[in-house]
Enzyme design. Structure first.
Site, mmCIF file in Angstrom:
data_model
loop_
_atom_site.group_PDB
_atom_site.id
_atom_site.type_symbol
_atom_site.label_atom_id
_atom_site.label_comp_id
_atom_site.label_asym_id
_atom_site.label_seq_id
_atom_site.Cartn_x
_atom_site.Cartn_y
_atom_site.Cartn_z
ATOM 1 N N ASP A 53 0.847 -1.197 0.000
ATOM 2 C CA ASP A 53 0.000 0.000 0.000
ATOM 3 C C ASP A 53 0.884 1.250 0.000
ATOM 4 O OD1 ASP A 53 -2.268 1.613 0.242
ATOM 5 O OD2 ASP A 53 -2.169 1.571 2.445
ATOM 6 N N ILE A 331 58.484 -30.246 -13.720
ATOM 7 C CA ILE A 331 59.665 -29.373 -13.744
ATOM 8 C C ILE A 331 60.747 -29.979 -12.845
ATOM 9 C CG2 ILE A 331 60.520 -27.047 -13.272
ATOM 10 C CD1 ILE A 331 57.636 -26.043 -13.641
ATOM 11 N N ASP A 347 56.353 -19.134 -8.753
ATOM 12 C CA ASP A 347 55.139 -18.865 -9.542
ATOM 13 C C ASP A 347 55.492 -18.360 -10.943
ATOM 14 O OD1 ASP A 347 53.582 -19.682 -7.491
ATOM 15 O OD2 ASP A 347 52.864 -17.681 -6.898
ATOM 16 N N GLU A 373 54.004 -28.597 -9.677
ATOM 17 C CA GLU A 373 54.788 -28.303 -10.878
ATOM 18 C C GLU A 373 54.580 -29.387 -11.935
ATOM 19 O OE1 GLU A 373 55.840 -29.214 -7.883
ATOM 20 O OE2 GLU A 373 57.707 -30.374 -7.941
#
Ligand SMILES: [Mg+2]
Length: 457
Positions: A53, A331, A347, A373
């Protein structure tokens, strides 16, 4: 359709009336007799649609609506303003406060039920998308529903389907500040137009002499490319049957002639805002799926993706009698890189390694970071000798050019060992194939690293 509707009105008789009508349609109904109680209920319980309302003591409907839309926990709940005054200015104010729709007292039964149903449908879709999005914690999208001044950054593209030149002109003029309008007086051409271009809204003016505009609406809803575009129907006042059928077909909103330009603008902006909100939810769902199968550091696919996709490639190769090879590469002495130069340098090496894998593999090959890795390349349609050549090329790519470390600009010699395995009639599962390649990798390490070893067939 079960849904919970909250009815808010300060006059008990009004509440009772709406409640009875909704209960007759098997909706679950909650009630509140003032704005604060309504806000409280929306915070604490699950509400699908609010009938609100406007004129209430304390805080009025506009303010309740604004507060609901400003709160990220309640901003997605559709609000229908119920007003005693059929004033265009009231409607515009309601829409600016973020209301999704409004009804005029005395409330028409059919309008009430079809509007509530259409909003419940919409909310079900939004809820589904919200649940998926929350999983990704990607909640920047909430800002889209905060209506504020209704500003939309990017200019909206609207397709207007209108049989008459003079009304096209009026609508284009009214929408000029908020949207670029493409007008068409040919509904079939407009359907193609809508399917081929990215519109934010289609406005269908029901003023054709010999064409049923609902046909276009239903075609728009059934085409994959257009089913999410909001549709706003313009119709004559009193043509209630058409409005009800239109809402049932999935038309999002309607306007009655004569068009009030302010209301046209407000309703247009509401639809566009909602579409962009849902578009963003959809995009973020897609992104969160991508995120779930992508390795954050390298952008390669992750192990989860490999596990599910290798199975597909493996089964396909078996079923078609085609070769399939995989290469596991690791690696050499990576731990020393981390220990000597730190994890950031580690990284850098992982990232550069991934880049070199990406530049070596062919289009159909699947390269993944398997963990740490360790990387896996899946080579469909590739026999053992070709796989050995590719692995050898990759090994050379790693060995022959030193890796740059970002932090100090120095370079590091890196080598990698590789084990390859090829699908043979004796290999029953993808896991066996991986294990064979892993054993070959182990042999490559034992034999002095920086070499390729193929698993014995
Ligand atoms: Mg009142």
């Amino acid at each position: 359709m079960t849904a919970r509707i909250l009815v808010v009105d300060d006059i008990p008789a009004n509440v009772k009336l709406l409640e009875a009508r909704l209960l007759a349609e098997y909706f679950d109904v909650l009630t509140a007799d003032n704005g604060y109680a309504a806000l409280d209920l929306c915070e604490k319980t699950h509400v699908d649609v609010i009938l609100l309302d406007v004129m209430m003591p304390g805080i009025d409907g506009f303010e309740v609506c604004e507060r609901l839309k400003a709160n990220s926990r309640t901003s997605h709940i559709p609000v229908v303003m119920v007003t005693a005054l059929d004033q265009p200015s009231d409607r515009v104010r309601g829409l600016k406060a973020g209301a999704d729709d409004f009804l005029t007292k005395p409330v028409n039964d059919l309008q009430l039920i079809s509007r509530v149903k259409s909003l419940v449908r919409l909310k079900t879709l939004t809820d589904e998308l919200r649940i998926r999005t929350e999983a990704a914690r990607n909640m920047g999208v909430e800002d889209m529903l905060r209506t504020g001044d209704g500003r939309i950054d990017e200019i909206a593209q609207v397709l207007l389907v209108d049989g008459r030149a003079n009304s096209q002109e009026r609508i284009i003029k009214a929408l000029k500040p908020v949207a670029a309008v493409t007008a068409s007086s040919d509904p079939q051409a407009a359907l193609f137009e809508a399917a081929e271009n990215a519109f934010d809204l289609v406005i269908v003016n029901a003023n054709f002499d010999d064409y049923d505009p609902l046909r276009l609406c239903s075609q728009l809803r059934s085409l994959e490319r257009t089913r999410f575009i909001p549709i706003l129907l313009v119709t004559d006042s009193g043509d209630e049957p058409m409005i009800i059928r239109a809402l049932d077909l999935g038309v999002n909103d309607y306007l009655v002639r004569p068009i009030d330009p302010n209301e046209l603008v407000a309703r247009t902006l509401t639809q566009i805002r909602r579409k962009r909100y849902n578009d963003r939810l959809r995009t973020s769902v897609r992104e969160s799926i991508e995120l779930a199968v992508t390795d954050g550091l390298t952008g390669l696919h992750n192990r989860r993706y490999l596990d599910s996709h290798l199975k597909v490639l493996f089964n396909r190769a078996q079923a078609r009698g085609r070769p399939l090879s995989i290469c596991i590469t690791d690696i050499d002495r990576f731990k020393q890189v981390n220990d000597t130069y730190g994890h950031d340098a580690g990284d850098d090496v992982i990232r550069e390694f991934a880049t070199r894998i990406r530049s070596t593999v062919r289009g159909a090959d699947l390269a993944c970071r398997y963990g740490g890795e360790e990387f896996v390349v899946v080579m469909p349609d590739t026999a053992a000798d070709a796989a050995a050549l590719i692995a050898e090329r990759l090994r050379g790519m790693i060995e022959h050019r030193p890796f740059a470390l970002k932090a100090d600009g120095s370079f590091l010699d890196v080598t990698a060992s590789m084990g390859i395995a090829t699908l043979t009639p004796g290999t029953d599962t993808p896991e066996q194939l991986l294990k064979q390649a892993d054993r070959a990798l182990y042999q490559a390490k034992s034999a002095g690293r920086n070499r390729v070893v193929a698993a014995a067939a």
